[in-house]
Motif scaffolding. Structure first.
Motif, mmCIF file in Angstrom:
data_model
loop_
_atom_site.group_PDB
_atom_site.id
_atom_site.type_symbol
_atom_site.label_atom_id
_atom_site.label_comp_id
_atom_site.label_asym_id
_atom_site.label_seq_id
_atom_site.Cartn_x
_atom_site.Cartn_y
_atom_site.Cartn_z
ATOM 1 N N GLU A 12 0.853 -1.159 0.110
ATOM 2 C CA GLU A 12 0.143 0.163 0.113
ATOM 3 C C GLU A 12 0.898 1.208 -0.007
ATOM 4 N N ILE A 13 1.125 1.823 -1.133
ATOM 5 C CA ILE A 13 1.580 3.264 -1.103
ATOM 6 C C ILE A 13 0.793 4.410 -1.730
ATOM 7 N N ALA A 14 0.734 5.362 -0.849
ATOM 8 C CA ALA A 14 -0.129 6.733 -1.110
ATOM 9 C C ALA A 14 -1.704 6.259 -1.313
ATOM 10 N N GLY A 15 -2.180 5.376 -0.741
ATOM 11 C CA GLY A 15 -3.449 4.758 -0.643
ATOM 12 C C GLY A 15 -3.932 3.978 -1.826
ATOM 13 N N GLU A 16 -2.800 3.295 -2.443
ATOM 14 C CA GLU A 16 -2.939 2.526 -3.571
ATOM 15 C C GLU A 16 -2.360 1.325 -3.348
ATOM 16 N N SER A 17 -2.857 0.169 -3.803
ATOM 17 C CA SER A 17 -2.369 -0.977 -3.729
ATOM 18 C C SER A 17 -1.212 -1.087 -5.120
ATOM 19 N N ILE A 83 3.663 10.792 -4.597
ATOM 20 C CA ILE A 83 4.052 9.902 -3.292
ATOM 21 C C ILE A 83 4.870 10.906 -2.528
ATOM 22 N N SER A 84 5.011 10.804 -1.383
ATOM 23 C CA SER A 84 6.021 11.489 -0.453
ATOM 24 C C SER A 84 7.362 10.750 -0.254
ATOM 25 N N THR A 85 8.319 11.330 0.393
ATOM 26 C CA THR A 85 9.679 10.788 0.515
ATOM 27 C C THR A 85 9.679 9.511 1.211
ATOM 28 N N GLU A 86 8.917 9.550 2.402
ATOM 29 C CA GLU A 86 8.610 8.279 3.020
ATOM 30 C C GLU A 86 8.117 7.220 2.213
ATOM 31 N N GLU A 87 7.191 7.651 1.413
ATOM 32 C CA GLU A 87 6.521 6.416 0.535
ATOM 33 C C GLU A 87 7.524 5.947 -0.529
ATOM 34 N N PHE A 88 8.519 7.043 -0.968
ATOM 35 C CA PHE A 88 9.212 6.612 -1.794
ATOM 36 C C PHE A 88 10.413 5.689 -1.416
ATOM 37 N N LEU A 89 10.758 5.943 -0.086
ATOM 38 C CA LEU A 89 11.515 4.986 0.652
ATOM 39 C C LEU A 89 10.930 3.606 0.884
ATOM 40 N N GLU A 90 9.878 3.515 1.210
ATOM 41 C CA GLU A 90 9.176 2.409 1.586
ATOM 42 C C GLU A 90 9.186 1.540 0.106
ATOM 43 N N ALA A 91 8.706 2.357 -0.914
ATOM 44 C CA ALA A 91 8.819 1.566 -2.391
ATOM 45 C C ALA A 91 10.200 1.248 -2.848
ATOM 46 N N LEU A 92 11.399 2.088 -2.193
ATOM 47 C CA LEU A 92 12.487 1.572 -2.740
ATOM 48 C C LEU A 92 13.031 0.318 -2.016
ATOM 49 N N GLN A 93 12.539 0.389 -0.763
ATOM 50 C CA GLN A 93 12.846 -0.905 0.046
ATOM 51 C C GLN A 93 12.362 -2.203 -0.447
ATOM 52 N N THR A 94 10.891 -1.976 -0.897
ATOM 53 C CA THR A 94 10.301 -3.173 -1.381
ATOM 54 C C THR A 94 11.011 -3.751 -2.675
ATOM 55 N N ALA A 95 11.559 -2.586 -3.722
ATOM 56 C CA ALA A 95 12.102 -2.978 -4.897
ATOM 57 C C ALA A 95 13.599 -3.688 -4.653
ATOM 58 N N ILE A 96 14.291 -3.223 -3.520
ATOM 59 C CA ILE A 96 15.483 -3.919 -3.312
ATOM 60 C C ILE A 96 15.216 -5.062 -2.656
ATOM 61 N N ASP A 97 14.493 -5.410 -1.883
ATOM 62 C CA ASP A 97 14.330 -6.587 -1.371
ATOM 63 C C ASP A 97 13.850 -7.827 -2.378
ATOM 64 N N LEU A 98 13.303 -7.227 -3.449
ATOM 65 C CA LEU A 98 12.938 -8.065 -4.386
ATOM 66 C C LEU A 98 14.068 -8.378 -5.426
ATOM 67 N N ASN A 99 14.783 -7.251 -5.557
ATOM 68 C CA ASN A 99 15.727 -7.367 -6.916
ATOM 69 C C ASN A 99 17.202 -7.649 -6.450
ATOM 70 N N ILE A 100 17.573 -7.150 -5.184
ATOM 71 C CA ILE A 100 18.965 -7.092 -4.650
ATOM 72 C C ILE A 100 19.108 -8.305 -3.852
ATOM 73 N N THR A 101 19.035 -9.467 -3.968
ATOM 74 C CA THR A 101 19.099 -10.660 -2.916
ATOM 75 C C THR A 101 20.620 -11.088 -2.965
ATOM 76 N N ASP A 102 21.155 -11.590 -1.862
ATOM 77 C CA ASP A 102 22.210 -12.169 -1.772
ATOM 78 C C ASP A 102 22.823 -12.913 -2.821
ATOM 79 N N THR A 103 21.965 -13.673 -3.401
ATOM 80 C CA THR A 103 22.101 -14.669 -4.505
ATOM 81 C C THR A 103 22.601 -13.618 -5.680
ATOM 82 N N VAL A 104 21.848 -12.588 -5.862
ATOM 83 C CA VAL A 104 22.218 -11.793 -7.228
ATOM 84 C C VAL A 104 23.546 -11.142 -7.022
ATOM 85 N N VAL A 105 23.798 -10.626 -5.474
ATOM 86 C CA VAL A 105 24.992 -9.982 -5.521
ATOM 87 C C VAL A 105 26.086 -10.875 -5.644
#
Length: 134
Positions: A12-17, A83-105
């Motif tokens: 949920e980011i800025a009231g949107e799924s 979106i706000s800065t806080e929402e952007f950071l939440e989105a960034l954290q989600t994108a990192i969790d999905l895309n930058i795994t230990d295996t990928v690194v």
């Protein structure tokens, strides 16, 4: 066995799924290309973890972080205005969790090490020799 290709996550980011997804190969290549501009910052003379340095680069490089968020969230640039800065950071954290795994690194480090081994005398700061046409 379920497919692991392009796993997704709902947030949920800025009231949107928003459905975040793993980058497709072509997007991952573009992400690595953008990230490679900052390769010197990923090298640590003190032996810091590459993962820690990677997070610093991604947070500090707007082109890298926005690319990762927008591609993973499947959104256009105009979404960032909503979106706000806080929402952007939440989105960034989600994108990192999905895309930058230990295996990928680890795989990226393995590829880099393979290239270094095949290019004697080449370091990240040494340009690759130009191919000859002969």
């Amino acid at each position: 066995m379920p497919s692991t290709l392009n796993p997704t996550c709902e947030k949920e980011i800025a009231g949107e799924s928003v459905t975040f997804r793993e980058l497709r190969a072509i997007e991952g290549i573009e992400f690595l290309k953008k990230l490679s501009v900052y390769a010197a910052q990923l090298q640590s003379p003190t032996g810091d973890s590459i993962t820690a340095r990677l997070s610093e680069v991604i947070l500090g490089a707007e082109d890298v972080s926005t690319f990762l968020v927008l591609k993973s969230a499947q959104k256009g640039k105009e979404w960032l205005d909503k979106i706000s800065t806080e929402e952007f950071l939440e989105a960034l954290q989600t994108a990192i969790d999905l895309n930058i795994t230990d295996t990928v690194v680890k795989k990226a480090q393995g590829v880099a090490n393979s290239i270094k081994q095949r290019m004697p005398g080449t370091t990240p700061s040494t340009p690759l020799p130009e191919a000859s046409n002969s």
